[in-house]
Design a protein around this motif. Structure first.
Motif, PDB file in Angstrom:
ATOM      1  N   GLY A  91       0.864  -1.174   0.000  1.00 37.76           N
ATOM      2  CA  GLY A  91       0.000   0.000   0.000  1.00 37.76           C
ATOM      3  C   GLY A  91       0.894   1.214   0.000  1.00 37.76           C
ATOM      4  N   TYR A  92       0.314   2.384   0.097  1.00 39.90           N
ATOM      5  CA  TYR A  92       1.112   3.600   0.075  1.00 39.90           C
ATOM      6  C   TYR A  92       1.950   3.703   1.353  1.00 39.90           C
ATOM      7  CZ  TYR A  92       2.513   8.421  -0.384  1.00 39.90           C
ATOM      8  OH  TYR A  92       3.260   9.561  -0.486  1.00 39.90           O
ATOM      9  N   GLY A  93       3.277   3.606   1.201  1.00 41.70           N
ATOM     10  CA  GLY A  93       4.188   3.767   2.325  1.00 41.70           C
ATOM     11  C   GLY A  93       4.219   2.620   3.309  1.00 41.70           C
ATOM     12  N   GLU A  94       3.561   1.503   2.978  1.00 45.76           N
ATOM     13  CA  GLU A  94       3.600   0.363   3.890  1.00 45.76           C
ATOM     14  C   GLU A  94       3.414  -0.940   3.141  1.00 45.76           C
ATOM     15  OE1 GLU A  94       0.362   0.917   6.683  1.00 45.76           O
ATOM     16  OE2 GLU A  94      -0.859  -0.494   5.569  1.00 45.76           O
ATOM     17  N   MET A  95       3.796  -2.002   3.797  1.00 53.38           N
ATOM     18  CA  MET A  95       3.582  -3.363   3.308  1.00 53.38           C
ATOM     19  C   MET A  95       2.976  -4.166   4.441  1.00 53.38           C
ATOM     20  SD  MET A  95       7.086  -4.304   1.461  1.00 53.38           S
ATOM     21  CE  MET A  95       8.034  -2.818   1.568  1.00 53.38           C
ATOM     22  N   ARG A  96       2.277  -5.215   4.083  1.00 53.87           N
ATOM     23  CA  ARG A  96       1.709  -6.109   5.091  1.00 53.87           C
ATOM     24  C   ARG A  96       2.153  -7.529   4.756  1.00 53.87           C
ATOM     25  NH1 ARG A  96      -2.010  -5.833   8.841  1.00 53.87           N
ATOM     26  NH2 ARG A  96      -2.724  -3.794   8.151  1.00 53.87           N
ATOM     27  N   ILE A  97       2.699  -8.199   5.758  1.00 46.84           N
ATOM     28  CA  ILE A  97       3.090  -9.595   5.580  1.00 46.84           C
ATOM     29  C   ILE A  97       1.822 -10.435   5.679  1.00 46.84           C
ATOM     30  CG2 ILE A  97       4.416 -11.512   6.532  1.00 46.84           C
ATOM     31  CD1 ILE A  97       6.368  -9.364   7.664  1.00 46.84           C
ATOM     32  N   VAL A  98       1.520 -11.143   4.598  1.00 44.07           N
ATOM     33  CA  VAL A  98       0.309 -11.954   4.529  1.00 44.07           C
ATOM     34  C   VAL A  98       0.609 -13.402   4.903  1.00 44.07           C
ATOM     35  CG1 VAL A  98      -1.525 -12.766   2.984  1.00 44.07           C
ATOM     36  CG2 VAL A  98      -0.617 -10.449   2.734  1.00 44.07           C
ATOM     37  N   ASP A  99       1.774 -13.884   4.500  1.00 46.04           N
ATOM     38  CA  ASP A  99       2.151 -15.278   4.762  1.00 46.04           C
ATOM     39  C   ASP A  99       3.547 -15.303   5.388  1.00 46.04           C
ATOM     40  OD1 ASP A  99       2.809 -17.973   4.719  1.00 46.04           O
ATOM     41  OD2 ASP A  99       1.859 -18.312   2.764  1.00 46.04           O
ATOM     42  N   GLU A 100       3.588 -15.222   6.721  1.00 45.54           N
ATOM     43  CA  GLU A 100       4.874 -15.163   7.424  1.00 45.54           C
ATOM     44  C   GLU A 100       5.689 -16.432   7.228  1.00 45.54           C
ATOM     45  OE1 GLU A 100       6.698 -14.665  11.892  1.00 45.54           O
ATOM     46  OE2 GLU A 100       4.705 -13.860  11.511  1.00 45.54           O
ATOM     47  N   GLY A 101       5.039 -17.574   7.169  1.00 49.42           N
ATOM     48  CA  GLY A 101       5.743 -18.838   6.979  1.00 49.42           C
ATOM     49  C   GLY A 101       6.521 -18.847   5.672  1.00 49.42           C
ATOM     50  N   ARG A 102       5.887 -18.437   4.604  1.00 47.65           N
ATOM     51  CA  ARG A 102       6.563 -18.411   3.307  1.00 47.65           C
ATOM     52  C   ARG A 102       7.645 -17.336   3.275  1.00 47.65           C
ATOM     53  NH1 ARG A 102       1.930 -18.249  -0.855  1.00 47.65           N
ATOM     54  NH2 ARG A 102       3.597 -17.674  -2.281  1.00 47.65           N
ATOM     55  N   LEU A 103       7.418 -16.223   3.990  1.00 44.04           N
ATOM     56  CA  LEU A 103       8.442 -15.186   4.062  1.00 44.04           C
ATOM     57  C   LEU A 103       9.662 -15.724   4.813  1.00 44.04           C
ATOM     58  CD1 LEU A 103       9.204 -12.299   3.274  1.00 44.04           C
ATOM     59  CD2 LEU A 103       8.213 -11.534   5.431  1.00 44.04           C
ATOM     60  N   ARG A 104       9.441 -16.497   5.868  1.00 43.40           N
ATOM     61  CA  ARG A 104      10.548 -17.114   6.613  1.00 43.40           C
ATOM     62  C   ARG A 104      11.302 -18.107   5.729  1.00 43.40           C
ATOM     63  NH1 ARG A 104      11.255 -16.055  11.670  1.00 43.40           N
ATOM     64  NH2 ARG A 104       9.656 -14.932  12.827  1.00 43.40           N
ATOM     65  N   GLU A 105      10.591 -18.828   4.878  1.00 44.01           N
ATOM     66  CA  GLU A 105      11.263 -19.727   3.925  1.00 44.01           C
ATOM     67  C   GLU A 105      12.146 -18.927   2.973  1.00 44.01           C
ATOM     68  OE1 GLU A 105       8.295 -22.033   1.899  1.00 44.01           O
ATOM     69  OE2 GLU A 105       7.602 -22.974   3.752  1.00 44.01           O
ATOM     70  N   GLU A 106      11.620 -17.828   2.478  1.00 41.32           N
ATOM     71  CA  GLU A 106      12.397 -16.964   1.578  1.00 41.32           C
ATOM     72  C   GLU A 106      13.621 -16.407   2.289  1.00 41.32           C
ATOM     73  OE1 GLU A 106      13.473 -15.318  -1.900  1.00 41.32           O
ATOM     74  OE2 GLU A 106      11.608 -16.446  -1.705  1.00 41.32           O
ATOM     75  N   ALA A 107      13.481 -16.150   3.584  1.00 36.81           N
ATOM     76  CA  ALA A 107      14.579 -15.603   4.381  1.00 36.81           C
ATOM     77  C   ALA A 107      15.579 -16.674   4.783  1.00 36.81           C
ATOM     78  CB  ALA A 107      14.028 -14.911   5.628  1.00 36.81           C
ATOM     79  N   ALA A 108      15.295 -17.917   4.434  1.00 35.13           N
ATOM     80  CA  ALA A 108      16.161 -19.053   4.766  1.00 35.13           C
ATOM     81  C   ALA A 108      16.318 -19.203   6.279  1.00 35.13           C
ATOM     82  CB  ALA A 108      17.520 -18.919   4.088  1.00 35.13           C
ATOM     83  N   LEU A 109      15.213 -19.054   6.998  1.00 37.85           N
ATOM     84  CA  LEU A 109      15.233 -19.222   8.467  1.00 37.85           C
ATOM     85  C   LEU A 109      14.762 -20.611   8.842  1.00 37.85           C
ATOM     86  CD1 LEU A 109      13.817 -15.823   9.695  1.00 37.85           C
ATOM     87  CD2 LEU A 109      16.162 -16.615   9.790  1.00 37.85           C
TER      88      LEU A 109
END
Length: 109
Positions: A91-109
């Motif tokens: 959105g304008y000036g912000e983001m919202r994490i919708v799928d934290e699990g998949r974001l953690r996978e992308e982050a290699a955690l």
């Protein structure tokens, strides 16, 4: 100001040392990420680190580029990939994490 406070309450010294240690470890960890991780993983870890408890990241692309040590173009590409895969919404000036699990996978955690 801190020295004056600690002079009056010397029992607070351990808390100051714990805070200093925590900040030092965070700095070393971020520096190691900058040196070793690919851009997409660095970007994902940064989002996880700066998001509020609701998963909202209030930062511009410029802010995120500085935090990740990436160019704005690289940030845009990483962000677009995460939006396309449904991991974040923007959105304008912000983001919202919708799928934290998949974001953690992308982050290699």
């Amino acid at each position: 100001v801190i020295r004056a406070h600690l002079a009056g309450t010397p029992d607070d010294w351990p808390a100051l040392f714990r805070l200093n240690h925590r900040n030092t470890m965070l700095s070393v960890s971020i520096f190691a990420e900058l040196l070793s991780l690919p851009p997409a993983a660095r970007f994902a870890r940064t989002l996880l680190r700066v998001a509020d408890p609701d998963g909202v990241v209030n930062a511009t692309q410029e802010d995120l580029a500085r935090l990740t040590g990436m160019s704005r173009a690289s940030v845009r590409r990483a962000m677009a990939d995460l939006v396309r895969s449904g991991v974040i919404q923007t959105g304008y000036g912000e983001m919202r994490i919708v799928d934290e699990g998949r974001l953690r996978e992308e982050a290699a955690l």
